[in-house]
Design a protein around this motif. Structure first.
Motif, short mmCIF file in Angstrom:
data_model
loop_
_atom_site.label_atom_id
_atom_site.label_comp_id
_atom_site.label_asym_id
_atom_site.label_seq_id
_atom_site.Cartn_x
_atom_site.Cartn_y
_atom_site.Cartn_z
N SER A 52 -10.47 -2.74 -2.71
CA SER A 52 -9.13 -2.30 -3.11
C SER A 52 -8.26 -3.50 -3.47
CB SER A 52 -8.47 -1.51 -1.99
OG SER A 52 -9.18 -0.32 -1.73
N GLU A 74 0.84 -1.20 0.00
CA GLU A 74 0.00 0.00 0.00
C GLU A 74 0.87 1.25 0.00
OE1 GLU A 74 -3.63 1.93 2.64
OE2 GLU A 74 -2.10 0.75 3.65
N TYR A 106 -2.13 8.71 3.50
CA TYR A 106 -3.58 8.74 3.30
C TYR A 106 -3.96 9.15 1.88
CZ TYR A 106 -6.10 7.75 7.61
OH TYR A 106 -6.70 7.12 8.65
N GLY A 107 -4.80 8.32 1.25
CA GLY A 107 -5.30 8.62 -0.07
C GLY A 107 -6.12 9.90 -0.09
N GLU A 108 -6.85 10.17 1.02
CA GLU A 108 -7.65 11.40 1.09
C GLU A 108 -6.78 12.64 0.93
OE1 GLU A 108 -7.77 8.88 3.15
OE2 GLU A 108 -9.75 8.50 3.97
N LYS A 146 -1.92 1.42 -7.48
CA LYS A 146 -2.92 1.85 -6.50
C LYS A 146 -4.18 2.27 -7.22
CE LYS A 146 -4.41 2.81 -2.38
NZ LYS A 146 -4.77 1.74 -1.49
N HIS A 181 0.96 4.18 -2.86
CA HIS A 181 0.74 5.60 -2.58
C HIS A 181 1.91 6.45 -3.10
CE1 HIS A 181 -2.40 5.15 0.89
NE2 HIS A 181 -2.92 5.05 -0.31
#
Length: 429
Positions: free
Chosen positions: A357, A250, A297-299, A429, A254
């Protein structure tokens, strides 16, 4: 990687104006807030400590990466089930020791990558292993989400809780699908707000802790040697470490996305080993004060994409603001007063997204399930992980659930014939 170089408002090293600095930092804080406080809420840790941990972890990350990667670290959902399992074995103290070990693994991996490169990690963790394990991480938590949505604190079936959970879920989905701009980036926070208002109207919120809380008070830190005596447990280590290895994929994903957004190759400069070390250091620092493991964080990557303001000073400002929020007793009390129905509604979506995901990783990397080895590996991982299989290694040490499925998947991938050669980046991702 030129996508992120167009129409830049602030580059990575640029110092924003004061008003711009405050506004953009708070925006990043809101983007991570809902998810970061949800994890400690679900596992029984202090949300206030999680905010402080997130801030400290992010600042240490910026320092280790030499201020070259604008990434914010927040609570990792992948460790929810392992933390719950570790707490059942030895309480929150054991969970913190396990979290520290997970961060230490990041450090070892960073050192090996620095010395020998990334190919070995790609061989151990191809998408056919990582994808199903991520699916297991999400689906193994499905029962927890449904229970929170259906039952009150006394574990009685409650129609009121179900309705509030569904309204919260609907608000989160609507915000994510139909809203534009910044509101589209904070669907979890918006869902929690809507659910909280509905809970207030239904009269299921206890306001007494909020009224009695102080505006400024010390969070409930858990510091080894001061608030508790640390004890080592191989069983807890066996639960945490395999998950840490999987979450590295992950992290790499990212970094690849962030490199494309900003228009710089962060895997080369400052280097993937530095970003992994920064992530691991954040996890270890958090565990020393009672916070959950951290991840980028993806946000917040979404916020960077939207604003084109890539300054690490903005990320640092958000980290400092998160720490200030952690010392605000009123905010902590409000978080603690959120009914489980609200968190249940959010969790139904979030845990499903985690599982999805994993499915997305399989699709993006075009994993061919016509090949028998791929079908065998994925099938075994899914059943062992979701089925709750375990292996008792000794009286005090066992491998179970996600940890066991990850190890079995890695072994099967290495021993079964016709393994695909690693020719490039496999983490998408």
């Amino acid at each position: 990687m030129e996508d992120g170089r167009k129409d830049i408002i602030l580059d990575v090293e640029d110092v924003p104006r004061f008003g711009q600095w405050i506004t953009l930092s708070i925006q990043h804080l809101f983007a991570m807030f809902g998810s970061t406080v949800l994890v400690p809420f679900l596992v029984g840790l202090s949300p206030a400590v999680a905010l402080v941990s997130s801030g400290l972890g992010t600042l240490s990350y910026l320092f280790i990466t030499r201020g070259r990667i604008p990434a914010f670290l927040g609570s990792s959902f992948a460790f929810i089930a392992p933390i719950i399992a570790a707490k059942s074995l030895g309480g929150p103290e054991a969970a913190m020791i396990g979290c520290f070990a997970a961060g230490f693994i990041y450090g070892i991996v960073a050192l090996v990558i620095h010395k020998v490169g990334l190919r070995w990690l790609m061989v151990i963790l191809p998408p056919v292993v990582v994808g199903p394990v991520i699916i297991v991480i999400g689906l193994s938590l499905a029962g927890t989400a449904v229970d929170m949505a259906m039952y009150d604190p006394q574990h009685n079936y409650s129609v009121t809780y179900i309705i509030i959970a569904l309204i919260t879920l609907a608000a989160t989905i609507v915000c994510n699908i139909f809203f534009k701009g910044f509101l589209n980036l904070i669907p979890i926070l918006m869902g929690i707000i809507v659910g909280y208002v509905c809970s207030a109207l239904a009269g299921i919120i206890d306001y007494r802790p909020i009224e009695s809380a102080k505006w400024w008070e010390m969070p409930e830190f858990m510091i080894p040697g001061i608030t508790y005596t640390p004890t080592f447990s191989w069983e807890v280590i066996a639960i945490m470490v395999p998950v840490a290895i999987v979450t590295l994929s992950e992290h790499i994903g990212h970094q690849m996305v962030l490199s494309k957004v900003v228009g710089r190759n962060f895997l080369e400069k400052p280097g993937l080993h530095r970003s992994i070390l920064g992530d691991g250091a954040g996890i270890m620092i958090g565990s020393l004060i009672g916070g959950p493991p951290l991840t980028s964080y993806g946000e917040n990557i979404g916020v960077l994409t939207m604003t084109k303001a890539f300054s690490v000073y903005i990320i640092g400002g958000a980290a400092l603001t998160a720490m200030i929020f952690g010392f605000n007793g009123k905010i902590s009390a409000v978080i603690g007063s959120i009914p489980t129905a609200v968190m249940g509604g959010i969790s139904i979506l979030l845990f499903g997204i985690i599982a999805s995901s994993g499915l997305r990783m399989l699709i993006d990397n075009q994993v061919n399930f016509d090949k028998k080895r791929n079908l065998m590996i994925a099938s075994v991982i899914l059943v062992i992980g979701i089925g709750g299989a375990f292996v008792q290694l000794s009286e005090n040490v066992s491998l179970s659930g996600m940890a066991l499925s990850a190890i079995v998947g890695i072994v099967l991938n290495l021993v079964l014939p016709d393994r695909e050669k690693v020719t490039g980046d496999i983490f998408v991702k």
